[in-house]
Write a protein that holds these residues in place. Structure first.
Motif, short mmCIF file in Angstrom:
data_model
loop_
_atom_site.label_atom_id
_atom_site.label_comp_id
_atom_site.label_asym_id
_atom_site.label_seq_id
_atom_site.Cartn_x
_atom_site.Cartn_y
_atom_site.Cartn_z
N MET A 59 9.55 -3.40 2.66
CA MET A 59 8.77 -2.39 1.96
C MET A 59 8.11 -3.05 0.75
O MET A 59 8.66 -3.09 -0.36
CB MET A 59 9.66 -1.23 1.53
CG MET A 59 10.22 -0.41 2.68
SD MET A 59 8.93 0.37 3.70
CE MET A 59 8.22 1.51 2.51
N ALA A 60 6.92 -3.60 0.97
CA ALA A 60 6.17 -4.21 -0.13
C ALA A 60 5.52 -3.14 -1.01
O ALA A 60 5.35 -3.33 -2.21
CB ALA A 60 5.11 -5.16 0.42
N ASP A 61 5.13 -2.02 -0.40
CA ASP A 61 4.50 -0.91 -1.12
C ASP A 61 5.40 0.31 -0.99
O ASP A 61 5.58 0.84 0.10
CB ASP A 61 3.12 -0.62 -0.53
CG ASP A 61 2.41 0.54 -1.21
OD1 ASP A 61 2.94 1.05 -2.21
OD2 ASP A 61 1.32 0.91 -0.75
N VAL A 62 5.98 0.76 -2.10
CA VAL A 62 6.89 1.91 -2.08
C VAL A 62 6.37 3.02 -3.00
O VAL A 62 7.11 3.92 -3.37
CB VAL A 62 8.32 1.51 -2.49
CG1 VAL A 62 8.92 0.57 -1.47
CG2 VAL A 62 8.33 0.88 -3.89
N SER A 63 5.08 2.97 -3.36
CA SER A 63 4.55 3.94 -4.31
C SER A 63 4.62 5.37 -3.79
O SER A 63 4.86 6.30 -4.53
CB SER A 63 3.11 3.57 -4.67
OG SER A 63 2.29 3.53 -3.51
N TYR A 64 4.42 5.54 -2.48
CA TYR A 64 4.51 6.89 -1.90
C TYR A 64 4.99 6.84 -0.46
O TYR A 64 5.01 7.86 0.23
CB TYR A 64 3.15 7.60 -1.98
CG TYR A 64 2.05 6.91 -1.20
CD1 TYR A 64 1.76 7.28 0.11
CD2 TYR A 64 1.32 5.88 -1.77
CE1 TYR A 64 0.77 6.64 0.83
CE2 TYR A 64 0.32 5.24 -1.06
CZ TYR A 64 0.04 5.63 0.23
OH TYR A 64 -0.95 4.98 0.95
N LEU A 93 1.68 -6.66 2.97
CA LEU A 93 1.39 -5.82 1.80
C LEU A 93 1.54 -4.34 2.17
O LEU A 93 2.22 -3.59 1.48
CB LEU A 93 -0.03 -6.08 1.28
CG LEU A 93 -0.51 -5.13 0.17
CD1 LEU A 93 0.36 -5.28 -1.08
CD2 LEU A 93 -1.98 -5.39 -0.17
N HIS A 94 0.92 -3.94 3.26
CA HIS A 94 0.97 -2.54 3.69
C HIS A 94 2.10 -2.32 4.70
O HIS A 94 1.90 -1.70 5.75
CB HIS A 94 -0.38 -2.11 4.26
CG HIS A 94 -1.51 -2.16 3.26
ND1 HIS A 94 -1.43 -1.57 2.03
CD2 HIS A 94 -2.73 -2.75 3.32
CE1 HIS A 94 -2.56 -1.78 1.37
NE2 HIS A 94 -3.35 -2.50 2.13
N ASN A 95 3.25 -2.85 4.37
CA ASN A 95 4.48 -2.57 5.11
C ASN A 95 4.32 -2.78 6.61
O ASN A 95 3.82 -3.79 7.06
CB ASN A 95 4.96 -1.15 4.76
CG ASN A 95 5.10 -0.93 3.27
OD1 ASN A 95 5.56 -1.82 2.56
ND2 ASN A 95 4.68 0.23 2.78
N ASP A 117 0.82 -3.77 8.21
CA ASP A 117 0.45 -5.18 8.19
C ASP A 117 1.19 -5.95 9.28
O ASP A 117 0.62 -6.82 9.94
CB ASP A 117 0.76 -5.78 6.83
CG ASP A 117 -0.38 -5.61 5.84
OD1 ASP A 117 -1.35 -4.89 6.17
OD2 ASP A 117 -0.31 -6.18 4.74
#
Length: 299
Positions: free
Chosen positions: A81-86, A196-198, A201
């Motif tokens: 999980m590189a991006d966990v913002s939402y 990057l986009h989990n 990607d």
């Protein structure tokens, strides 16, 4: 397309239960009554309770779907999980559908943050064995020309400019699901620095190295961009098509952190259309006698 040969697949956790219910209602609207009787719904989850599962099953039955099943699954052990913002790790469950669980020759995977408007089954008519159907991503159009897959174009120059695909709507032969899962797992192990986009990607790395993609028209996964235009103009530099709402789109995808069921989300035309569907969905939920709280601001 014979509806008895495919299933719609959803991945829903507690945070996305309400929008998941709306997707089921939208899918029902996209099919004739007789087609719904043959179509199947399959849901994977990390954390839904038995009461939540019963609610989904009851709504599927009320919407006249002929087959429903739900299973608890865990994501790939190597998930990154590189991006966990939402986004939560539930996103990786899209690779946990199996032939034994789907029990249909085809799977149509649909993200929960979408508004289904039209028939999503047509791309199955041209999908060959071994191929995965996907729509190019409107915000990440090409490798090396967008934030997705950082460093991939430098490592593999021949990939620069290749299309990058969104994972919010996918078409697959269920017999190919194990290969897709293994390919994503290998990408997560061997090429983690390009993630990057989990999971999206990781999926694109597999597609780029195998070529096993069947491009599907943009109208099947049209991004809702009005919310971004309310906040700034960056989207005009990225998306080349006209930015007005597309009434012909079969599916509207609310990518990004602002979701149409949230009170603070800008009320664009597509958001208002989504909220009308959601209100109708929740009326069905109340008719089922389910104690399900409505998102704030819907009444």
């Amino acid at each position: 397309m014979d509806t008895a040969v495919y299933a719609f697949g959803l991945c829903i956790d507690r945070h996305y239960l309400t929008p998941g219910l709306a997707v089921i209602a939208g899918l029902a609207d996209s099919l004739t009554l007789s087609a719904r009787g043959d179509a199947a719904l399959r849901v994977l989850t990390l954390d839904l309770s038995p009461a939540h599962a019963l609610l989904l099953s009851d709504l599927a039955k009320r919407a006249s779907f002929g087959s429903f099943d739900l299973a608890h699954r865990s994501p790939l052990r190597v998930s990154r999980m590189a991006d966990v913002s939402y986004i939560t790790v539930t996103t990786y469950l899209r690779f946990e559908f199996t032939e034994a669980f789907v029990r249909r020759p085809y799977l149509i995977y649909v993200d929960a943050d979408t508004l289904v408007r039209g028939n999503l089954t047509t791309p199955l008519n041209t999908l060959k064995p071994g191929e995965l159907g996907a729509v190019p991503d409107e915000f990440n159009p090409a490798v090396g020309e967008c934030p997705a897959l950082p460093g991939a174009a430098e490592r593999w120059p021949h990939l620069k400019g290749r299309p990058y695909y969104n994972a919010g709507l996918l078409w697959a032969h269920t017999a190919d699901l194990p290969d897709i899962r293994r390919g994503v797992e290998r990408a997560l192990v061997r090429q983690r620095r390009h993630i990057l986009h989990n999971d999206q990607d990781a999926l694109n790395l597999w597609l780029l190295h195998t070529g096993r993609v069947r491009p599907v028209g943009a109208g099947y996964n049209r991004f809702e961009v009005g919310r971004y235009l309310e906040r700034g103009n960056w989207v005009r530099r990225v998306v080349t098509r006209p930015l007005r709402p597309d009434p012909a789109a079969a599916l509207i995808h609310f990518v990004g952190p602002e979701k149409p069921w949230q009170t603070e989300c800008p009320r664009t035309d597509d958001v208002r259309e989504y909220r009308t569907l959601l209100k109708r969905t929740l009326r069905h939920v109340r008719a089922l006698g389910a104690a399900h709280p409505e998102p704030a601001g819907l009444r």
